[in-house]
Each structure stands twice: as C-alpha cells, then as structure tokens.
Scaffold this active site. Sequence first.
Site, PDB file in Angstrom:
ATOM      1  N   GLY A 190       0.866  -1.427  -0.223  1.00 53.02           N
ATOM      2  CA  GLY A 190       0.009  -0.019  -0.107  1.00 53.02           C
ATOM      3  C   GLY A 190       0.761   1.328  -0.044  1.00 53.02           C
ATOM      4  O   GLY A 190       2.177   1.331  -0.040  1.00 53.02           O
ATOM      5  N   SER A 191       0.229   2.379   0.134  1.00 48.44           N
ATOM      6  CA  SER A 191       0.842   3.613   0.025  1.00 48.44           C
ATOM      7  C   SER A 191       1.505   3.780   1.258  1.00 48.44           C
ATOM      8  O   SER A 191       0.985   3.515   2.345  1.00 48.44           O
ATOM      9  CB  SER A 191       0.069   4.767  -0.344  1.00 48.44           C
ATOM     10  OG  SER A 191      -0.818   4.596  -1.500  1.00 48.44           O
ATOM     11  N   PRO A 192       2.610   4.719   1.250  1.00 46.10           N
ATOM     12  CA  PRO A 192       3.499   5.040   2.552  1.00 46.10           C
ATOM     13  C   PRO A 192       2.431   5.829   3.430  1.00 46.10           C
ATOM     14  O   PRO A 192       1.656   6.512   3.021  1.00 46.10           O
ATOM     15  CB  PRO A 192       4.400   5.924   2.023  1.00 46.10           C
ATOM     16  CG  PRO A 192       4.805   5.580   0.502  1.00 46.10           C
ATOM     17  CD  PRO A 192       3.380   5.183  -0.162  1.00 46.10           C
ATOM     18  N   GLY A 193       2.791   5.560   4.762  1.00 46.29           N
ATOM     19  CA  GLY A 193       2.059   6.239   5.814  1.00 46.29           C
ATOM     20  C   GLY A 193       0.623   5.704   6.163  1.00 46.29           C
ATOM     21  O   GLY A 193      -0.149   6.482   6.702  1.00 46.29           O
ATOM     22  N   THR A 194       0.195   4.425   5.589  1.00 45.08           N
ATOM     23  CA  THR A 194      -0.991   3.873   5.761  1.00 45.08           C
ATOM     24  C   THR A 194      -1.080   2.938   7.200  1.00 45.08           C
ATOM     25  O   THR A 194      -2.139   2.477   7.662  1.00 45.08           O
ATOM     26  CB  THR A 194      -1.435   3.272   4.611  1.00 45.08           C
ATOM     27  OG1 THR A 194      -0.480   2.219   4.272  1.00 45.08           O
ATOM     28  CG2 THR A 194      -1.817   3.979   3.603  1.00 45.08           C
ATOM     29  N   GLY A 195      -0.050   2.902   7.697  1.00 50.35           N
ATOM     30  CA  GLY A 195       0.167   1.932   9.108  1.00 50.35           C
ATOM     31  C   GLY A 195       0.769   0.628   8.996  1.00 50.35           C
ATOM     32  O   GLY A 195       0.608  -0.131   9.925  1.00 50.35           O
TER      33      GLY A 195
ATOM     34  N   SER B 209       3.947  -0.069   9.162  1.00 49.60           N
ATOM     35  CA  SER B 209       5.187  -0.558  10.294  1.00 49.60           C
ATOM     36  C   SER B 209       4.509  -0.546  11.688  1.00 49.60           C
ATOM     37  O   SER B 209       5.027  -1.265  12.596  1.00 49.60           O
ATOM     38  CB  SER B 209       6.252   0.577  10.438  1.00 49.60           C
ATOM     39  OG  SER B 209       5.455   1.943  10.584  1.00 49.60           O
TER      40      SER B 209
ATOM     41  N   SER C 198      -5.014  13.106 -18.310  1.00 52.49           N
ATOM     42  CA  SER C 198      -5.789  14.088 -17.749  1.00 52.49           C
ATOM     43  C   SER C 198      -5.840  15.220 -18.784  1.00 52.49           C
ATOM     44  O   SER C 198      -6.693  16.331 -18.633  1.00 52.49           O
ATOM     45  CB  SER C 198      -5.617  14.649 -16.369  1.00 52.49           C
ATOM     46  OG  SER C 198      -4.207  15.220 -16.158  1.00 52.49           O
TER      47      SER C 198
ATOM     48  N   LYS D 262      -6.403  20.783  -8.714  1.00 53.60           N
ATOM     49  CA  LYS D 262      -6.167  21.607 -10.103  1.00 53.60           C
ATOM     50  C   LYS D 262      -6.957  22.777  -9.979  1.00 53.60           C
ATOM     51  O   LYS D 262      -6.678  23.696 -10.659  1.00 53.60           O
ATOM     52  CB  LYS D 262      -6.632  20.445 -11.252  1.00 53.60           C
ATOM     53  CG  LYS D 262      -5.531  19.322 -11.358  1.00 53.60           C
ATOM     54  CD  LYS D 262      -6.132  18.379 -12.307  1.00 53.60           C
ATOM     55  CE  LYS D 262      -5.283  17.286 -12.611  1.00 53.60           C
ATOM     56  NZ  LYS D 262      -5.602  16.202 -13.677  1.00 53.60           N
TER      57      LYS D 262
END
Length: 751
Positions: free
Chosen positions: A172-177, A179, A625, A668
Amino acid sequence: MSNEKDTNDPTTGDDEGREDTDSVPSDPTGNGDDAPRNPGDSGSAPDDSAESTSGDSGDDSEEVWDDTVVIENDPSTDGVGAGQEESNGAAADDTEPSEGGGIDELGSTVEVEGAEIDDDPDEDDLLGGLNIDTTAELEIPDRLVDQVIGQEHARDVIIKAAKQRRHVMMIGSPGTGKSMLAKAMSELLPKEELQDVLVYHNPEDGNKPKVRTVPAGKGDQIVEAHREEARKRNQMRSLLMWIIIAVVLGYALIIVGQILVGIIAAGVVYLVFRYLNRGSDAMIPNLLVNNGDTQTAPFRDSTGAHAGALLGDVRHDPFQSGGMETPSHDRVEAGAIHKANKGVLFIDEINTLDIRSQQHLMTAIQEGEFSITGQSERSSGAMVQTEPVPTDFVMIAAGNLDAMENMHPALRSRIKGYGYEVYMEDTIEDTPEMRRKYVRFIAQEVAKDGRLPEFTAEAVEEVILEAKRRSGRKGHLTLLFRNLGGLVRVAGDIARGEDAELTTREHVLSAKGRSRSIEQQLADDFIERRKDYELQVSDGYVVGRVNGLAVMGEDSGIMLPVMAEVAPSQGPGEVIATGQLKEMAQESVSNVSAIIKKFSDENISEMDIHIQFVQAGQQGVDGDSASITVATAVISALEDVGVDQSLAMTGSLSVRGDVLPVGGVTHKIEAAAKAGCTRVIIPAANEQDVMIEDEYEDMIEIIPVSHISEVLDIALEGEAEKDSLVSRLKSITGSALKEGNVSGPSSPSPQ
C-alpha cells in the site's frame, strides 16, 4: 495463549525432529526440574558436557548446565521458561479471541472511550457526535493494534497471523500504518518462548563454532559463570607464574650469579603463562542473542539493511597468526533474522533487498535456522561458519505496489503460501464512527509526541476537514496518516511556540500553509514566475492555446498550457507532441488524434499537427488528464477559432469523445484559481470529488461536462463557428451523453 508449537507452521514444524538429533543431551537440567528444555533449542555445548551433567538433574540446590558450568539458584530468575508461561498467561489470553469469535472480539472495531457520544449524531457534526472540549478527555488504547485506524481488514489479519504465527505481506501507499501493524504483532506474540543464543569455541575445528540456545535470561548467567571460572583459573595461574618467576630469579641471582639469564628466563615464563591465559579466556562463550530484559516478543526493523546486518556476519581479524588472533566464536555477530527469533522481522520496501539476500531470507524462513558466516569473501570471517542458529520468526514484508515487481517470486510464494497478503487502503468511508476515531488519532499523536498542547474541538474539526479534502473522494477520509500526523505536529509546534495552552483552529490553519509539500511550493513558485515573464494568459481569446491543469506529486496543482499548430507536411502527415510525454500521455495524444482525423473536413494526411506542453519541465507529463486540453487546442488550430483564456480544463477523453474522470481535481481547481482563471471545466463524474478551500469558492466557477462537444461549446469563440463545429462533432462521434452518465472507469484515474 498456549505455549505449544503450532504444528501447521512451516517455519517451526521440524523443531521436534531437530531435538532428537541435537548434540546437546535432552536432559532438562538446563532449565531446572520445573522448566523442561524448550523444543526449539538447537546447537550444542562443548563435547564433554554430557558426562559432566549426567545424574545431576535432581539436585534442588543448584542448576547444573551441560557445559560444566554450575550456577547457583537465583530466585529472581527461577523458572524463567515455565514460570513465564504462568505469569504471562493472562496477558496472552487478552490477545486471543474466543472460539468462533469474529472481528468484534479481535479488537478491530475498538470504539472511542473517555467522552460522551450522541446516540444520533448530526450528519454535519465533524466530531461524529463526540462531546469534548479538548483531546485530553479521550482515552488511548494500550495495545498498538487497537490504535491503528481505518485498516480493519489488515488488523484482523495481523491478530489472526499472530495467533497462528503466519507471515504477512502488506502492500500500500506510504503512511497507511504498515510499520505500526508490524510492531503491534510483536505485542501479540507470546513471550514465554523467548531464547538466548550462545556461541562456543569448537576445540575440534575453530572455524566451526558451536551454537546453543537456552531460555531467555539464562545466557547472561552462563557467560558470567564462565568468566568467573576463567578468572579463578587465571588467578591460580598468575600465582603460580609469580612463584616460578621468583624461584627462577632467585636461582639465577643466588646460585648461578647470572641476573641477565634469570631475567630472560623470567620473561619466557611470563609469555608462556600469558599465552595459556589467552586460551582460558577463549573458552568463554559469546552471548549472540540476549533476550534477558525483553518484555515482549522481539521486533526487528531491517528495512534497507545490508547483508551482514540482516543475515549475520563474522568480523574480520587481521591477526591470523602468532597467537594474537581473536577466537572465531568471539567474532560472530547475529543478524536481524537471528535477533528476531520467536518475534517479528519487519522489512519495508522488500524489493530493495538484493536477490542473494532474498534467497537466504527464504532459506531462513523455510528451515527455521540459518548459519552465520562472513559476508565478505575477502575477510577472514568467510572461513568461519557456525552451526545453524534459530530463525523462528514471523516475517512481515511491506512495500508500495511496485514492490512486487522486483521481489523474488519464490520468497513471495513462501509468504503467500504460508501466510497472508493484505492491501492497505488509501481512503475509507466517512462515517460518524470513523470521525470519532480520527479525533482519537489526533489525541494519539499528541500523546506520542509528548510536547504538543492538546487540541480544541474546533482545531480537531479543521484537521478532519483536511482529511476529507486529502482523500480526493467525496464521502471519504484519507488513510495517509503520516502526512496528516505531520499537519498535527506542525500545528502543535506553532501553538507551543506561542506558549498557548491549547492548539486552536487558527494554529491548524496556519500549519496548513507552513506544512506545504515541496511540490506545492514549487507549483506556487512556477505560477509567480510565469506572471513575472507574462507567460501566463488568463484573459482574451487565443487560437490553438488552452490552459490545461496537472498535479505535481500528490497534493499540488499547477496550470500547464498546451499549444497546437498545424503546418504543411513534407511527407505523410503526423501528430508530433513535445514536452517529455510519458507512455500514458502519449497514448492519450493518440486517442485525441483519432477524434481529430474523424472530425476534420480537411485532408490532414498532408499536414503535421504539432502539440507542445509548455514548460512541462524535466519531470515530463504522465497521465491522460490533458486529453480534452489537447483536443481543444488542435481543433482550435485546425479551425482557426480562438479559445477563452480565462478558462482552464482537465479531463480524460475516449475515442468516442466521452469525457472521463481523472484524479486530483481539487488541487487542479485551486491552481486555476491561483493563476487568475475564472472558470474551470472538469469531468462530470468528478463533481462529487471537489472539496476546495473556502477562499477559492468565490474566485472560480466549476463547470462539469460529459462530452467533448460540451467542452468546445464552452471554450471556443464565436457563436456561429462554434455551433457548426459542435454540430459536426456530435454527428461524427455520437450524441453527448446524458447529464450525469459517463462511460469509462467510475473512480478517478491517477496522474
């Protein structure tokens, strides 16, 4: 929790088999009569141990170890092996769900405590019905696993994996818990099975040290006992040495009358005894892994560790002769896989490990033991290889989505086959319950930091508003807690710098400006520079120029003009796009060219269409986009019709002309407002995702569209020409979709 081994665990399943073949006798004297030897013990003590310990196991006054060292009974450590099971039983039972229990019993839905909660909270109540004045009123759960927010499935898996000793891979993305969940597992594992590991000198082959495991806390006693024995032997030898030296000197001085000969003889005697003392010191074992003071199962974070730190190493010894060398067993260093025995080994960014380390890691997982040898081929340690050292750990591998690409397939197969794979979500549905947990998250961050003033209810509401905004989806909250925690800490630092007793809403608003990412700061700087050099146009009509919108990083928007020009071709006509376009952006240009070829009345096979992404920078353009921006610019250039420069736009485009959703619309829109635009076109499917700051609401008009014909109708100059173009485009690409219906993906595409 039971102290028995899980027979289904592949990493520990052959421990019983190793017990039968262990060179250390199975006599339970190593832990006293009340604490039988742990089945996971491996390795061996010196070869004369069996003879010295036979028949002594029934002695209640002293513990006799099988390496000839006698240790007096210490009430403070008596029954370390078996006694711990009784003393820790209650704590272990707390982590174990009742039979047949579901996720509720596992703690995944731990409710906020310490404050009153309204039975039917208002939908607009950002606190979810919590009646608090400050975050100090909330209680923080003791267990780390209960402090993790929003990852119910992952918490459920971690607790089940801790109970069954299964490996876990979290992506998953960094900072999602990730560790935090790994640390939580170490709290859930039983600690009554912890072991110390000792390495002994092997008199038969000094390059093959022997390994022995004992219950946690006994290793220090063994080493100290060996040192005491060595000290006593050295004292006796020293006394004998000085007696012999005195006799030699007396004989040389009194009888022979040759004092120089006596001094030389005394020196030889001194060197001989010093060498013998070194041999005595070499018999002291090396305490490789010491868990004597460990209160929970070991947790080792080996993210980015080199091979020696991960797998163990043997130090190089430059003195290999002359009796000055360090014994090989004293040069052995444990790796993280050995220190994590009976605990958790956590490796983030698992794909950054080299293939050789991943292969060795796979062996350690499968065999439950791994010998230590020197990792450098040119080191003297490369000649040393210990007996297998226990590596009965639970592995938690983590990484981003790209981590699976460079991960050894066999290693992933072992984790997947004998454990769990978990995807960590980026957002979660915005409910009153989740809002209450976000309030607790802020209280947890304040408590962990220890230096921040508590947050007022209004300050908490502002943080939750930012969590809604950063999610990028209406009705959701972000789960990127590391970044959100950074906002909490900056706000607290501002309040602390002002000597405020509490962190207020004003502090949070100030923190939002100060905690801008590098990308946001760069985007603002680009906008200001373009204004200085008049590169930014926000009024009038220009042929072939459209204000496109893009995102930098994850949370910053920037205006990216696109220009198009049509020129006669010297050969077959082609579409040429510049601006360091990456693969997805190139594909979007190809899709746009399909519409243009079908739309134009002119023979574009004899024309070159040039498309330029102005000031795209070294990072180039990634994503699709800008599709409607490119289409509008090219059509404007082909038909020689001006485009409104007070308008900015973003949206993907299908080959049929449907406007598809994109990501980052909130950032944006704010970038367009900062640049001076008064209107912005976005895909209709993204209308629900817009959560701009209050300061921008009156600055810009948001226009949702579903088809390229709507874009042209809004952007192009001149009613007659525009009506003709739109009618022609509709007849070719099909009628515009009904309002609110957009074909293509239902969720925003990342750029």
